[in-house]
Structure formats: C-alpha cells, structure tokens
Design a protein around this motif. Structure first.
Motif, mmCIF file in Angstrom:
data_model
loop_
_atom_site.group_PDB
_atom_site.id
_atom_site.type_symbol
_atom_site.label_atom_id
_atom_site.label_comp_id
_atom_site.label_asym_id
_atom_site.label_seq_id
_atom_site.Cartn_x
_atom_site.Cartn_y
_atom_site.Cartn_z
ATOM 1 N N LEU A 24 52.768 35.056 73.302
ATOM 2 C CA LEU A 24 54.094 35.267 72.720
ATOM 3 C C LEU A 24 54.740 33.890 72.653
ATOM 4 N N PRO A 74 57.319 30.799 70.691
ATOM 5 C CA PRO A 74 58.629 30.718 70.048
ATOM 6 C C PRO A 74 58.601 31.137 68.573
ATOM 7 N N SER A 75 57.548 30.798 67.863
ATOM 8 C CA SER A 75 57.498 31.110 66.427
ATOM 9 C C SER A 75 57.367 32.607 66.167
ATOM 10 N N ARG A 76 56.690 33.301 67.069
ATOM 11 C CA ARG A 76 56.395 34.741 66.919
ATOM 12 C C ARG A 76 55.673 35.038 65.606
ATOM 13 N N TYR A 77 54.898 34.095 65.115
ATOM 14 C CA TYR A 77 54.133 34.383 63.905
ATOM 15 C C TYR A 77 53.178 35.541 64.168
ATOM 16 N N GLY A 78 53.168 36.503 63.268
ATOM 17 C CA GLY A 78 52.219 37.615 63.373
ATOM 18 C C GLY A 78 52.421 38.497 64.586
ATOM 19 N N MET A 79 53.549 38.307 65.277
ATOM 20 C CA MET A 79 53.803 39.094 66.489
ATOM 21 C C MET A 79 53.956 40.563 66.109
ATOM 22 N N ASN A 80 53.172 41.411 66.731
ATOM 23 C CA ASN A 80 53.442 42.834 66.496
ATOM 24 C C ASN A 80 52.996 43.678 67.680
ATOM 25 N N ARG A 100 51.397 34.419 58.970
ATOM 26 C CA ARG A 100 52.607 33.781 59.506
ATOM 27 C C ARG A 100 53.843 34.051 58.652
ATOM 28 N N THR A 101 53.718 34.855 57.598
ATOM 29 C CA THR A 101 54.815 35.125 56.670
ATOM 30 C C THR A 101 55.427 33.829 56.141
ATOM 31 N N SER A 158 56.570 25.024 63.715
ATOM 32 C CA SER A 158 56.994 26.184 64.502
ATOM 33 C C SER A 158 58.217 25.829 65.334
ATOM 34 N N ALA A 159 58.939 26.866 65.711
ATOM 35 C CA ALA A 159 60.110 26.668 66.556
ATOM 36 C C ALA A 159 59.684 26.132 67.923
ATOM 37 N N ARG A 180 61.920 26.540 70.567
ATOM 38 C CA ARG A 180 62.635 27.400 71.528
ATOM 39 C C ARG A 180 62.400 28.854 71.144
ATOM 40 N N PRO A 201 63.392 32.509 70.203
ATOM 41 C CA PRO A 201 64.574 32.910 69.441
ATOM 42 C C PRO A 201 65.516 33.833 70.193
ATOM 43 N N ASP A 202 64.995 34.576 71.187
ATOM 44 C CA ASP A 202 65.827 35.631 71.766
ATOM 45 C C ASP A 202 66.016 35.523 73.272
#
Ligand SMILES: Cc1cc2nc3c(=O)[nH]c(=O)nc-3n(C[C@H](O)[C@H](O)[C@H](O)COP(=O)(O)O)c2cc1C
Lengths: 227, 442
Positions: free
Chosen positions: B141, B143-149, B188-189, B198-199, B201, B203-204
C-alpha cells in the motif's frame, strides 16, 4: 430493515456481518444507531446493500466500498470512502480531510462542506460537494470528476492529471499545471448528469471547468519554476 | 650538468574527481539532474566491516553438514490471524510491475516459491501473473495507490504499508514515459507515455496516530487475517520503529541507503538516508525498549549480497532480510553475456544502472516486448532459487560455526568490527578490543 446498535455490538462484528452477506442476500437495508465517531465503519463492503449510519462517524467510513450504498446522517472524519471502487457514499453533513482519496469509481456526495485535500489522488470516482472544499483539493487527481457547488481553497488541482474539476463559486488559487478550461456542451451535459445523480440542485451553466495544462507530463528543465 | 626536463604527471583532485567533473559537465549541458536505478554506489560502512568470531574454547560449534541449523521465520505473530511462515530468512523486496517486466516478476515468484519464501508487489498494483507464480505474496500500500483495490488486498498474504524506501526516504516513485506502456498506464490510471511521479506522502493519513487508524481499516477490510508490515527508509530508525509499533505493525521493514530503486535522482540515492549497518541496532533497541523484539518482526534490506550479510543482519537482531538488487542480478541483470549491448548503451556489465530507460539488455527492467522475451521466467526463476539456496546455506555455515542451532540464535556477541565507524554503528567491539565507541569500556 436490520438495525444494529453500536453501543451493544462491536464494530468488528458489524463490519464482519456486512462484509459476509452473500450475493443474493435479501437483507438489503441496514441501519447503524448509537454511532459515536467509530473509525473504519462499513469498510470493504461488496454487496449492493444500503447502510444508513445515524450519527457522526470517524475516519475511513465506507473505505474501499464496492456496490453498497452508504448514507451518513451526520458528519464524518478523515478519508471518507477512501479508494471507493463502486457504489455510493453520501454524507448529509460535512466531511473532514481527504474525502474520496484515491477513489477509483462510484459516487461520493457530500451535502455540506469538505475539508482539505478532497479528492486527492482520485482515480475515477465522481465526487459532488454541495458546499465548499478546502485547500489542495484534487491534488494529483488522475481521473473522475470533482464538482464543487461552493468555493475551493488554495492550490486547487495541483499537479493534476486527467481528472475534471467543476467549481461554481470562487477558487482561491489554482495549483501547479491546473488551468481553467472551456466549458463545452459535452462537459455541460456531463456536469448536469452528475448533479442530477447526486440529487443536488444547481445550475450547471454557473460552473467553471478546470483541468490539467499537461505541461508537467514530461520532465523539462524549463518547467522548474512551476514547482 | 644539464638539467633533465622534469615531468609531473597530471593529478586528479580528490575533491573534483573524474566523476564530479563529468557530472558538472553533464549538468551544464542538459540542465537536468541525473536519474538512475540501483542504490548508493559510494562506499559506506557496511556488513563487510564486521566479522564473526566463530567458536573457540569457550564456545562450542555445530557440525557443518550433520547438525540441524533452523532457518524458518514466522512473520506477523502480533495481531494477524494468519501469520506468514517462511522456510528461509530471505524475502524478495517490493519491485513494481512497470519498473520490471512481467517475465521478471514471474521469475521472482517462481524462484521465491521454490525456496519457500515471499515476494512483494510494488508501486503499480498486483498482476494476475505474480499472484499465480508467488505462493506467498505481500501487497504494498503505497502513497500513489496505483491499482489499489480491495479484491487484490484480500488476495494478498500480507500487506506492506510503504512509508519510505532506503534509496529515497522522503521521495516518491518515478517511472519515466518510456516504460509507461498501455498496460502499465491502465494499471496506474495514467496517460500512456508520461513521466510518472508518484506521490511521496500518503493521501489519507499524515502521522502515526492516523496511521494507526489506517491500519485498523486495513485489518477491518481483511478480517484481521493478514500480517501488516510497515516499510521505512533508514533515517531515524529508533523513532520510526517505535512509532510503527505504536501504529500497530506486525512487522517493520527497514531499508538502508544502499537499497536499490527503479529510478530516482542520483543526488537523492547517494545523499539521503543512512547505511543499513547503522540502522539495525537502533531499530532493535526500540523493539527491546517496548518489549517487542521477536514479537514484532524486523526485516532489513539495503545491499544484502551473500550469506555473510544475511548472518550479520540477523546477528544484529533482524528476523529476516529482503533483497532487491541481488535478486535482479540472480535473474540475469548485468550479466556479461550481454556485454555488447551494454557497450552500446555506454556502460559495461556490472555497472548498468539506467533501469529507468527501459532498454535493459537482460530484459528485466523493461517493458519492451522484444527485450522482455530475453528473460525466460522458468530458467531465471531457477537461478534465483539457486541463489537463495546459497544465501541460506552460507548463513547456516556461519551460524553453525558460532554454535547456533537456529540462525536466529546469532547475536551481537558473535560479532566484532574491523573499523571504528562500523564498531560505533553496529554497537559491537572493535576487533581485538572490548571497545565499542560511544559506550563505556576499556
Ligand atoms: C527495480 C526496483 C524497483 C523497486 N520498486 C519498489 C517499489 O515499488 N516499492 C518499494 O517499496 N520499494 C521498491 N524498491 C526497493 C526494494 O523494495 C528494496 O527496498 C531494495 O531493493 C532493497 O535493497 P537492495 O536492492 O540493496 O537489495 C525497488 C527496488 C528496485 C531495485
């Protein structure tokens, strides 16, 4: 309707019950009462059920939601519906920071105001805010739409990718690479549909559209001033 | 007497050495910093500066090939309902599909699974191929959360919250346009061909108190089954470890400055973060102070090359190590077999680090279908399995020599340092003395 009293049932049990409902469940309506700012409530749901939360709720409510409809009759903490995939999460009150962070799909409706970083890193979710949003909203937003019926705080859409932003009120300032764009009939129609879906009354014609100038998509020495 | 002309050979400045001069020229010409892959290349105090004492009159060794020396590790015993059981104390570090080819990811999965250890996803989500090829897969997991699901989250065997990486503590990922193919972009949308930053930090969540709630959310989504790791770059290891424990981690992953990266600014790689040697003892101290040593497991990484490095990391108090660069080399990265191609890229086998450009002759750090084909995932997986077996046997050789029936019984008392710096950083005596710089003693 199934009613669960959170003063009598642990959050773990509530989440587990909602998460384990079978696909063809006919227990589709749920109500959570005696809510006192619990964190991670109604997260990881997968079935098309409706969960009503009566009271103020804590962080990450509705996190990673799939298919469910969650309605919060109150305010909510940080990271509302973070990484939502589908379904709908609605807050009747205000939402704290990072609402809808990294959301990949579905709809989030915040009837009140949202704090800072609303829609940060969003990846396809649609977010409609009845009130205003705080600073750094839609930071690095990649896809989806953020609709703000009120005002937007500083650095809106900083380092934006392909997400779309619509704001009716004032924008304190735009972030790096975020610019105002022409509102085409196509975008107007999209915005109208979104507002309708969200059940928020507003005139699409009064909104302005913002998006990425796409100047920072590839490294170039001439862009260093942008940061 | 006629005076003979005297020739003074050209003298390089120690300060403005060949590399520094070339870098200034490069910067002046291009106007942009250097980006590259791999980890810090300069020499820093490392495991080579430590030695094992072995058995003596006061210590009893174990027979090399006969007596058992355990190597298994259990990770995630603190909160997870389903801790991870590994046969060897060496795991494969997180490396994204995107930075690596699909074949490379598959090869990592095959090699690791053969040896009973885990692989880790990376900054780009989980591919079906890697889930299939890895028996034990850790899902990052980032910071970018690319493809996170959540579906992939539930498919994972453990979850690793990445706060930082040793190569670039405080920096986000980077994948340049050449490697953002359609598949990578879709996962990665992002638009195809952009330079993706990529970020840095999340995000949440912003601090340890929020992180604690974030971890609670991850556990709630996954039924409290999966071990949750927190990965940090080595900077302030005592405090980061203590805060990770407070936030509810099952496992802390600590990555030193030598740790590899797919792409980062050279200045970042070489100048931010501390060597892994200096980071392990403070991290272990934090665990001990909280009575959490061996309850919250510690995985360390950054420049692990051989069984001696593994043994030293374990002796300093780690439960396992992770490897990135060495695993890629085992697959075939920087193999002299491709020397002609390396020369064409202006480098030589062993030095190639332009992993961000996607032109890897060995077909590992690339998305080019033709180059990717050069890597046979079955053969490369076997090479990795061989290498992991050697790492494990070498670790056992040292452990037995020190009289240990399990590699986790190695301890700081088994070690000395050959430099004052290493003695201070590792908290072990300078060889031949009982002097630990910074501690009282003779
Ligand atoms: C090609 C490559 C890609 C990497 N990608 C990631 C990543 O996506 N996420 C992450 O946490 N670390 C990433 N890392 C760092 C590794 O997980 C690990 O920390 C490091 O490689 C360990 O040091 P070593 O290379 O000296 O073994 C990457 C490293 C390499 C070499």
């Amino acid at each position: 309707m199934n009613v669960i009293d959170l003063s009598k049932t642990s959050l773990r049990e509530v989440n587990s019950r909602l998460q384990k409902l079978p696909k063809d469940t006919n227990e589709r309506l749920w109500k959570l009462t005696s809510v006192h700012g619990e964190h991670a409530c109604a997260v990881g749901l997968t079935q098309p059920i409706e969960v009503q939360i009566d009271g103020h709720i804590g962080y990450y409510c509705g996190g990673m939601n799939q298919n469910a409809t969650i309605v919060i009759n109150g305010q909510c903490g940080v990271g509302l519906a973070e990484n939502i995939m589908s379904g709908e999460v609605r807050v009747k009150g205000n939402a704290s920071a990072a609402a809808g962070a990294t959301g990949q799909g579905g709809l989030i409706v915040i009837e009140g105001d949202a704090g800072t970083r609303c829609g940060i890193s969003m990846k396809g979710v649609d977010i409609v805010v009845g009130g205003s949003v705080g600073a750094m909203s839609a930071f690095m937003a990649q896809a989806g739409s953020l609709v703000v019926c009120g005002d937007a705080g500083a650095n809106l859409g900083d380092s934006l990718y392909e997400a779309r932003i619509y704001v009716q009120g004032k924008v304190e300032s735009l972030g790096a690479d975020c610019v105002e764009k022409k509102m085409t009939p196509h975008h107007l129609a999209k915005l109208e549909r979104l507002l309708k879906r969200a059940g928020i009354a507003a005139d699409p014609a009064r909104f302005k559209r913002y998006g990425s100038a796409r100047k920072l998509y590839n490294f170039h020495v001439d862009n260093v001033d942008a940061y | 007497m006629s005076s003979t002309p005297f020739y003074t050979p050209p003298r390089w400045s120690a300060t403005f050495d060949a590399h520094s001069v070339a870098e200034i020229h490069r910067a002046a010409q291009t106007g942009i910093y250097d980006i590259r892959g791999a980890g810090a290349k300069r020499r820093v105090p490392h495991f080579d500066d430590l030695l094992f004492l072995g058995a003596s009159i006061s210590r009893y060794p174990l027979e090399g090939y006969r007596e058992k020396c355990g190597t298994d590790v259990v990770l995630g015993t603190r909160f997870a309902k389903k801790p991870i059981h590994l046969k060897i104390p060496v795991t494969i570090a997180g490396m994204s599909f995107g930075s690596l080819s699909g074949n490379a990811k598959e090869a990592l999965g095959r090699g690791a699974s053969q040896m009973g250890t885990s692989t880790t996803t990376g900054d780009g989500g989980m591919t079906p191929e890697e889930r299939l090829s890895s028996k034990t897969l850790v899902y990052q997991l980032l910071p970018s959360r690319y493809g996170m699901n959540p579906d992939d989250l539930r498919k994972a065997d453990a979850i690793e919250v990445v706060v930082g990486q040793g190569a670039k503590p405080g920096g986000g990922g980077m994948l340049l346009g050449q490697k953002i193919t359609e598949r990578v972009a879709k996962m990665r949308t992002l638009p195809v061909g952009i330079d993706q930053r990529s970020a840095c930090r999340h995000p949440d969540w912003t601090g340890p108190d929020d992180l604690q709630i974030k971890i609670q959310e991850l556990r709630e989504i996954t039924d409290w089954e999966k071990p949750i790791y927190i990965k940090v770059g080595a900077t302030r290891p005592y405090f980061d470890t203590a805060l990770a424990v407070k936030a509810g981690a099952d496992v802390v992953v600590l990555d030193g400055m030598q740790g590899g990266t797919a792409a980062t600014q050279d200045v970042f790689i070489e100048h931010v973060g501390i060597p892994i040697l200096a980071a392990i003892r403070p991290a272990v101290q934090a665990l001990q102070d909280l009575d959490m040593h061996r309850k919250v497991q510690l995985i360390v990484s950054g420049g692990i090359r051989n069984g001696a490095d593994v043994a030293k990391a374990l002796a300093l108090g780690a439960d396992a190590v992770a490897i990135g660069t060495a695993a890629l080399i085992a697959l075939g990265d920087n193999d002299p077999h491709w020397e002609d191609d390396y020369k064409k890229l202006g480098t030589t086998a062993g030095c190639y680090d332009d992993w961000h450009e996607g032109r890897d002759p060995a077909g590992i750090t690339t998305q080019d279908p033709e180059l990717s084909k050069r890597l046979d995932p079955v053969k490369a997986g076997k090479r990795l399995a061989n290498y992991l077996a050697v790492l494990t046997m070498e670790t056992q050789i040292i452990a037995r020599a020190c009289g240990k029936s399990h590699v986790h019984n190695l301890e700081p008392d088994d070690l000395v340092a050959v430099t004052v710096e290493a003695a201070a950083m590792a908290g072990v005596p300078l060889a031949g003395t009982n002097w630990i710089p910074g501690k009282s003693g003779m």
